[in-house]
Scaffold this motif. Structure first.
Motif: not given
Length: 540
Positions: A384-387, A396-398, A500-501
């Motif tokens: 889980v990320d705030y991106a 974040v995806l990289q 990734l959420v």
């Protein structure tokens, strides 16, 4: 633990108020001193309070002066003179009215003075930038607390008061100036010696941090965000730079020199500037799939460190927090060898860095307690990320692509679940779509605080960024119900897949048409994990 002291401003007479507001004039003299607190919101005014009437981005406080007087405020501070009817109402109630055309500029220092200048009683560190603020601030606070240095934090995840290890949510990155001063007073009175705070561009533009003298400031990076508020990226950058132009010569400024907006941050900055740049001052190596090795050269020293945070961008976050801690811990950035605090200089940094896993909802790997004993590898890995900006989503995806390649076993697909906030910068939506298409194998578009906008329209805007209609048809789904989107991904993904959420991170509400509904990505991932675990174990 000390008790919280009463506000100094409750002793002020009219001349004291005028002294704190240079150039202000007295329009009406009534009863003083006030018996309560300062307020910007007339709905919060009670008997004996003071009300500050200022023109804001969306509302004009002058329209609510009557309401504040009727609620019992003793003092009105306004940017513009009250009209005849308002003056009559104030006079009948024996209220005091002071006019200051520069009240917006002055109100931060006024609030600090009212609460006895709490920021002057501690070491104050500000962190600004588009991405990384929360992680850098959290790391600093975690490390200080691990060294038993009484540290508190103000930021996106909320207010964290020493000795608490978690924050209480407030909904704002940087609160208004009055709330800041009141919060700092409470922190200092209960033992805090160091305050780390995130400083948003809105707070700088609206003078919410006026009157604060920062001992250190950190610039993380700048990328597209808030262009619904700022006229351009340069305007956005120059607003951020106000933090650094306000630093005293004895302060320390840690700058990400690799960012193209770094020169704007250092322009007019009189503090000691400490430059960091990836591949120049910070060298990154992967120690293991769950650890990043960092080599830092700065302050005339060299360190080899390990952190449980993964990814190059987190290496820079760790490096900036680390260098700031050492600069201020040594009694000032201009003399790092003198007056060193032994808790900072003579410290087992391996132990201290390992104690912090960063901020909640920032590339946070979710492992529900019920599954911690599951060694069969039956579930996908979920982060889980705030991106919520193009640059953050790409980074974040990289990072997760690289992490998945290093992870033992079969390489699976990378899923991303995300949306875009309503009533915010619309130009970033197609850019985020293009980034998802480039870096993710499976994309699910969903709600992310649509506010007053149509969720379907937001999703359509993101879809417009996909360059390949065929890819959009086969690899992209629109599931506007975020709970269903998370459930679908976790139920359908293979054990080797990574999900990734993105977008909400630590948040615990969803803003739909002005109503905040309870919603947590982390809680929903836990729920979906449990459902999958139940289905898989029963199938066996």
């Amino acid at each position: 633990m000390s008790s919280v002291s009463q506000p100094l401003g409750r002793l002020w007479g009219v001349h004291d108020w005028l002294e704190h507001l240079e150039g202000a004039t007295l329009q009406l003299e009534g009863n003083l001193p006030i018996k309560g607190d300062l307020h910007l919101d007339s709905r919060k005014v009670e008997q004996g309070d003071a009300f500050l009437a200022m023109k804001g981005h969306d509302e004009d406080g002058h329209h609510y002066i009557d309401q504040a007087i009727k609620a019992g405020c003793m003092l009105i501070l306004a940017e513009s003179a009250l009209n005849e009817a308002q003056i009559q109402l104030a006079s009948d109630s024996q209220r005091t009215v002071i006019i200051d055309p520069l009240l917006r500029e002055h109100h931060g220092a006024l609030a600090q003075g009212f609460y006895g200048f709490p920021a002057q009683e501690c070491t104050l560190i500000g962190v600004t930038g588009t991405n990384g603020k929360t992680t850098v601030a959290t790391l600093l606070c975690d490390w200080y607390q691990a060294l038993e240095i009484p540290a508190s934090m103000i930021g996106t995840t909320g207010i964290r008061v020493w000795p608490e290890a978690t924050a209480t949510s407030t909904g704002l990155t940087t609160a208004d100036a009055i709330t800041l001063a009141k919060t700092m007073r409470a922190m200092v009175d209960t033992g805090t010696t160091h305050i780390v705070m995130e400083v948003s561009s809105h707070a700088l533009d609206q003078a919410r941090v006026g009157g604060l003298e920062f001992d250190g400031a950190i610039f993380t990076n700048l990328s597209q965000d808030h262009l619904d508020y700022h006229a351009s990226m340069e305007a956005y950058a120059r607003t951020k730079a106000k933090l650094f132009r306000g630093l005293a010569p004895e302060a320390a400024a840690v700058i990400n020199r690799g960012d193209k907006f770094a020169p704007i941050m250092t322009e007019g900055c009189s503090a000691t500037i400490i430059d960091l740049e990836m591949d120049v001052s910070v060298f990154v190596t992967e120690v293991a799939s769950d650890y990043t090795g960092i080599k830092i050269e700065g302050l005339g020293q060299h360190w080899d460190l390990k952190t449980p945070l993964i990814g190059e961008y987190n290496a820079m976050n760790v490096a900036q927090a680390f260098v700031m801690a050492n600069a201020l811990g040594a009694g000032g950035a201009d003399d790092v060898a003198a007056g060193a605090d032994s808790r900072i200089i003579q410290v087992d940094w391996t132990r201290v860095l390992a104690s912090s896993h960063g901020a909640p909802g920032r590339l946070e790997k979710i492992t529900p307690p019920a599954l911690q004993a599951d060694e069969k590898g039956l579930s996908p890995t979920v982060f889980v990320d705030y991106a919520h900006t193009p640059d953050a989503l790409r980074t974040v995806l990289q990072t997760l692509q690289h992490w998945a390649e290093q992870k033992p076993g079969e390489k699976g697909k990378l899923w991303v679940i995300f949306g875009a906030g309503g009533d915010r910068d619309v130009l970033k939506r197609p850019k985020m779509g293009a980034i998802a298409e480039e870096w993710a194998d499976v994309v699910i578009l969903t709600n992310d605080n649509p506010r007053s906008e149509s969720p379907k329209a937001i999703a359509h805007a993101i879809l417009s960024g996909f360059g390949s209609p065929e890819a959009a048809e086969t690899n992209v789904r629109v599931i506007l119900d975020r709970r269903e989107a998370i459930q679908t991904a976790i139920m359908e993904a293979r054990p080797s897949d990574v999900i990734l959420v993105a977008g909400k991170g630590h948040e615990t509400t969803m803003d739909i048409e002005g109503i905040r509904h309870p919603f947590s990505d982390i809680d929903e991932v836990h729920r979906a994990y449990q459902n999958r675990h139940h289905e898989v174990t029963h199938a066996h």
